[in-house]
Design an enzyme around this catalytic site. Structure first.
Site, short mmCIF file in Angstrom:
data_model
loop_
_atom_site.label_atom_id
_atom_site.label_comp_id
_atom_site.label_asym_id
_atom_site.label_seq_id
_atom_site.Cartn_x
_atom_site.Cartn_y
_atom_site.Cartn_z
N LYS A 369 0.79 -1.23 0.00
CA LYS A 369 0.00 0.00 0.00
C LYS A 369 0.83 1.29 0.00
CE LYS A 369 -0.39 0.10 5.03
NZ LYS A 369 -1.29 0.13 6.19
N LYS A 411 -7.45 5.67 -3.01
CA LYS A 411 -6.47 5.87 -4.07
C LYS A 411 -6.82 5.08 -5.33
CE LYS A 411 -2.68 7.02 -0.94
NZ LYS A 411 -3.55 7.14 0.24
N LYS A 423 -5.23 -1.38 -6.81
CA LYS A 423 -6.42 -1.56 -5.97
C LYS A 423 -7.70 -1.44 -6.81
CE LYS A 423 -6.43 -2.08 -2.09
NZ LYS A 423 -6.39 -3.35 -1.31
N VAL A 465 1.07 9.27 7.93
CA VAL A 465 1.81 10.49 8.20
C VAL A 465 2.11 10.72 9.68
CG1 VAL A 465 1.10 11.71 6.13
CG2 VAL A 465 -0.35 11.80 8.14
N THR A 482 4.57 17.28 1.72
CA THR A 482 4.81 17.30 0.28
C THR A 482 4.40 18.62 -0.36
OG1 THR A 482 2.68 16.20 -0.04
CG2 THR A 482 4.66 14.81 0.01
N ARG A 556 5.38 13.58 -4.30
CA ARG A 556 6.13 12.42 -4.75
C ARG A 556 5.44 11.82 -5.98
NH1 ARG A 556 6.26 9.45 1.00
NH2 ARG A 556 4.07 10.03 0.79
#
Length: 632
Positions: A369, A411, A423, A465, A482, A556
């Protein structure tokens, strides 16, 4: 020489010091006479006092021995011992003055005052000289570690004073951020600016730094330590007084903060009685049982009272950990716990486990994941997430499993990364099996109820996170974000798993359940909350003296500014207010078979670009990530 020193007993050392003190007495008297303007020669006067000298020496030596001065170690000779020495010098001066007044020769009183002072100074100086001689002997035999003291305040100077008497450590200089101290000499050591550390280390051959700033916050200390370690130095931090007396832990740790504290809404906490009936008295298999979601599923399933819980996990350590934890909770509960070490991509093992244990419910949480890792390693990610889902779901249909529940991700919706695409492909496989399955009768896919539950990030899961932020804070920062505009949906692990079990229990077949996760949370704001919850202040342009900084590192590869939960805006409410059902288009059996055949071929030959093209062809909304973007 060192062997000779170590061979002497404590009593012998005391006698040597006492003899030295007594030998200094006539020398001090002679020197005092030389300083005085006497009518006769100093030698003549000393000769006249020779008959009195044995009595003066006997009285002075007896008092010194009684006070224990010769037995005071040279390294421990300090203020109290100097005071006792002064008392002995006073006694010697008074004895000499009294005997001289009685028996002659008559001498001025000022002479004996000077004599007492000189005797005191020579005894103290002799001990300082002896200490340096002894230390030199030990240094020659046992080389001392040369250390730099970072911090020239009270703690640093006291440390330097203590270390100067140490036979194995040689403090050579101070370093301090305070400009008013730089360039000064403290405790005989120079004070340098931090910018000169590399120069001092090289010139003075230093290998170790002692950080003597215990009042500095932990993050600031961590930053200094990291900078010093970059010079190849060994760094040791001096504990504060509060730590030494036990009021603070010597090793500071982050105070655990409840994950729901970082939610922008109230956490959902529902009783499991409503869904327990679908799992009670059944054999339940959890794939990925050692992961964050899988382990919490396993814990909560125990409260539903299954007859057997099969823990299917690829990681040996993760499987051992969750099996040990649950085994301690199951004593006398009558629930069989079965650990299975293996991969869901292994068809023979999957079929053997389902058949042997007569599995009735499958909760499929096994997946790779972590977005950047799967983006860098797309073929293993696709093999595990896509092929593993097909293998387990197909075997579940073959062996008549009652329910198959896929744990999916937000996602998967219009993905920009391989993990999300994998996924989504797993969802398409489960949707295809559900469309060919009739739970109430015979069908090509059997009677299994296939469903999936899609949700966003969970607070506190591995790789999420908050644990990352807390680890960065423990190292002194910075905390990395990010992009300032990035937002994510969040749930606690506990509430996500409760809703997964509830949705799985309500499923009739083919549903895409979406969990209501409230409003998306700003990652930048979350970083600020985690810093403040750990007891530190944010360091930025407005607060340069703060503890922890936030660094913007850029998105990223494969990351979105904001995730989505559905492909369409059409959501159907269910019996539970936090569980919604999405109506989405599905692929046909032929289309699913086509992309699976192409994907297997691409993985078999190691064609990463070919695999990405297959995703681009079959996954709705997929956009290839800019792989030139940094991956840190």
């Amino acid at each position: 020489m060192l062997k000779l020193l170590e061979a002497l007993t404590r009593q012998q050392k005391a006698m040597i010091v006492l003899v030295l003190d007594l030998g200094l007495l006539p020398a001090a008297l002679f020197f005092a006479l030389m300083l005085q303007n006497m009518p006769s020669s100093s030698l003549i006067i000393v000769g006249k006092m020779l008959p009195l000298m044995p009595y003066i020496l006997l009285g002075t030596g007896g008092l010194s021995y009684w006070l224990g001065i010769p037995r005071v170690q040279l390294i421990a000779y300090e203020r109290h011992a100097v005071g006792l020495t002064a008392l002995v010098a006073l006694f010697a001066a008074l004895s000499a003055a009294t005997l001289s007044a009685i028996f002659g020769p008559e001498l001025p009183a000022g002479l004996f005052v000077v004599f007492g002072l000189i005797y005191l100074l020579t005894m103290v100086a002799a001990r300082a000289f002896l200490l340096q001689v002894v230390l030199a002997v030990y240094r020659r035999a046992r080389p001392r570690a040369r250390v730099l003291i970072y911090g020239a305040g009270n703690t640093g100077t006291q440390l330097a004073q203590a270390l100067k008497a140490h036979d194995g450590i040689d403090p050579v200089a101070f370093v301090d951020d305070n400009k008013s101290l730089q360039g000064l000499m403290l405790m005989g050591l120079p004070v340098y600016a931090p910018s000169r550390i590399s120069e001092v280390v090289e010139v003075r051959r230093i290998k170790r730094v002692l950080l003597a700033m215990p009042s500095l916050s932990s993050p600031k200390q961590a930053r200094i330590i990291h900078r010093l370690q970059n010079f190849g130095l060994e760094v040791q931090a001096l504990p504060s007084f509060a730590q030494l007396i036990g009021e603070e832990a010597l090793v500071e740790k982050l105070t655990p903060v409840a994950p729901q504290s970082f939610l922008s809404r109230d956490a959902c906490d529902m009783p499991l009685q409503a869904s327990a009936g679908s799992y009670a008295g059944r054999v339940v298999l959890v794939s990925g049982a050692g992961g964050s979601i899988g382990s919490e599923l396993s814990r909560q399933l125990l409260a539903c009272r299954p007859t057997k819980l099969v823990l299917y996990e690829l990681s040996e350590l993760a499987l051992y950990t969750i099996h040990q934890e649950l085994s301690q909770q199951l004593e006398g509960a009558g629930i069989e716990l079965v650990p299975v070490l293996g991969s869901v991509t292994d068809p023979r093992q999957v079929r053997r486990v389902l058949e042997r244990h007569k599995v009735q419910v499958v909760l499929h949480a096994a997946a790779y994941k972590h977005v950047p890792l799967v983006e860098t390693n797309p073929l293993p990610g696709l093999a595990n997430n896509v092929f593993g889902t097909q293998t387990l779901a197909s075997a579940a249909a073959e062996f008549g499993v009652e329910r198959f529940i896929l744990v999916s991700s937000d996602k998967a919706v219009r993905p920009t990364n391989v993990m999300g695409a994998s996924k989504r492909m797993a969802e398409l496989i489960v949707q295809d099996l559900a469309s060919r399955c009739d739970p109430s009768g015979d069908s090509s896919a059997g009677r299994t109820v296939f469903t999936m539950v899609r949700f966003g990030n969970v607070l506190g899961s591995s790789g999420s996170v908050i644990p990352l932020f807390q680890e960065q804070i423990s190292r002194g920062g910075p905390v990395t974000v990010t992009d300032p505009q990035v937002k994510r949906y969040f749930m606690t692990i506990r509430e996500a798993v409760q809703l997964v079990l509830q949705a799985g229990a309500e499923a009739k077949g083919g549903e895409v359940f979406v969990l209501d996760m409230g409003e998306p949370v700003s990652i930048l704001q979350l970083a600020r909350q985690v810093i403040e919850a750990a007891g530190y202040s944010l360091r930025d342009a407005d607060h340069p003296e703060g503890d922890i900084a936030i660094e913007i590192i850029g998105l990223r590869p494969g990351e979105k500014m904001q995730e989505e939960l559905t492909l369409s805006s059409e959501l159907i409410r269910t019996a539970h207010p936090k569980i919604l059902c999405a109506r989405e288009a599905v692929l046909s059996e032929i289309e699913v078979a086509a992309f699976m055949r192409a994907l297997r071929q691409a993985v078999a030959v190691g064609d990463e670009e070919g695999a990405r093209q297959i995703i681009l062809r079959w996954v709705e909304g997929y956009v290839q990530a800019d792989r030139d973007r940094k991956t840190s």
